[in-house]
Design a protein around this motif. Sequence first.
Motif, short mmCIF file in Angstrom:
data_model
loop_
_atom_site.label_atom_id
_atom_site.label_comp_id
_atom_site.label_asym_id
_atom_site.label_seq_id
_atom_site.Cartn_x
_atom_site.Cartn_y
_atom_site.Cartn_z
N THR A 3 0.85 -1.18 0.00
CA THR A 3 0.00 0.00 0.00
C THR A 3 0.89 1.24 0.00
O THR A 3 2.08 1.15 0.33
CB THR A 3 -0.89 0.04 1.25
N PRO A 4 0.35 2.39 -0.33
CA PRO A 4 1.16 3.62 -0.27
C PRO A 4 1.76 3.87 1.12
O PRO A 4 2.92 4.29 1.22
CB PRO A 4 0.16 4.71 -0.67
N ASP A 5 1.01 3.62 2.16
CA ASP A 5 1.53 3.84 3.52
C ASP A 5 2.70 2.91 3.83
O ASP A 5 3.70 3.34 4.42
CB ASP A 5 0.42 3.62 4.56
N LEU A 6 2.59 1.66 3.41
CA LEU A 6 3.67 0.71 3.67
C LEU A 6 4.91 1.08 2.86
O LEU A 6 6.04 0.99 3.36
CB LEU A 6 3.23 -0.72 3.34
N ALA B 190 5.75 4.08 1.96
CA ALA B 190 6.32 5.25 2.63
C ALA B 190 7.18 4.83 3.81
O ALA B 190 8.27 5.39 4.05
CB ALA B 190 5.22 6.20 3.08
N GLU B 191 6.73 3.83 4.56
CA GLU B 191 7.49 3.32 5.70
C GLU B 191 8.80 2.70 5.24
O GLU B 191 9.85 2.89 5.87
CB GLU B 191 6.67 2.29 6.48
N ASP C 21 -0.89 6.88 -6.61
CA ASP C 21 -0.60 7.21 -5.22
C ASP C 21 0.82 6.78 -4.83
O ASP C 21 1.51 7.48 -4.08
CB ASP C 21 -1.61 6.54 -4.28
N VAL D 110 3.82 9.14 -3.37
CA VAL D 110 4.54 8.84 -2.13
C VAL D 110 6.05 8.83 -2.38
O VAL D 110 6.84 9.38 -1.60
CB VAL D 110 4.08 7.47 -1.57
#
Length: 348
Positions: free
Chosen positions: A67-70, A72-73, A99, A103
């Motif tokens: 996912t985009p959040d992962l 980014a991490e 997305d 990111v």
Amino acid sequence: MPSDTTTASVGDTARAGLDRLWSRGTAFLGCPIAIMGGAMSWVSEKHLVAAISNAGGFGVIACGAMTPDLLAEQIAGAQALTDKPFGVNLITMHPQLDDLIRVTLAAQVGHIVLAGGIPPGTAVRAVKDGGAKLIAFTPALSLARRLVRSGADAIVIEGSEAGGHIGPVSLTVLAQEILPHLKEVPVFVAGGLGRGEAILSYLEMGASGVQLGTMFAAAVESIAHANFKKAFIRASARDAMPSVELDPRLPVIPVRGLVNQGTRKFLEHQAETRDRLVAGELTKDAAQLVVERFWAGALRRAVIEGDVETGSVMAGQSVGMVTEEKPVAAIIQMLVDQAVGALSARAG
């Protein structure tokens, strides 16, 4: 007999020669050694990526299905482990591709690799407008030229010797078809590379650098399960085979990996699905989906959980040259030393 001084001079000259051969690649990547890390899902994460960049190469995060959040991490994690440049590999078929690009650009990653298909025009424009350099894959000269016209800043040609999803043509042939004719952008070669002498030969043909995955999968810094690494160390080139398509009515995208119980069960699964298709129990689309879902989660089972019997142990044919678990820096230094040694031998 040559003196130590003479030997050192020959070695220095050879290293300078190697640096000249891949100078276009190192300038493009912003690192001293034009060796890119292949993007291997679950394997090419922040630890391995940072280790490759810290050793002078160019690490590449494999976004895969993140996912985009992962993502980014992972980018932030890699940036915490290295101040050297690295890239991010994004799959063009990802439903959140736009997305993911946002990111990556927001994190100021300078190189984005778009893989898994022809990059959409919107994605190319987003990468270029965001100031990042775009790297794309191609299996043919005509597509390479098209990608360059559309905005690709560098090209990777990957032969069928590679691990994971592969095309039908070997690197030996692709290099002859493409390297003498594509001069507009740097071209990196990949697939089956495991020694410095081989790297040198492609640089002399016109490549600007190389991409290696299999050689790094079992490195000390790789988070892959011990069982996964042992499977690599035990394997020979002949153990890394492409998946087999049983019936053309149910196409299978070739994936090269180590043959195991899962490989054999996949053939049985295809046969059972074909019989259900013939019997009218499944439509063609439904049958194709059943076939494709067989390997769902199988790569994670192998890499993270250590299930090397039923999981998908993706590996290139260079796996036979993986003989021990070594630090990334030692692997890169070995490859450089072999290339320099070959150049020194000629000078001698």
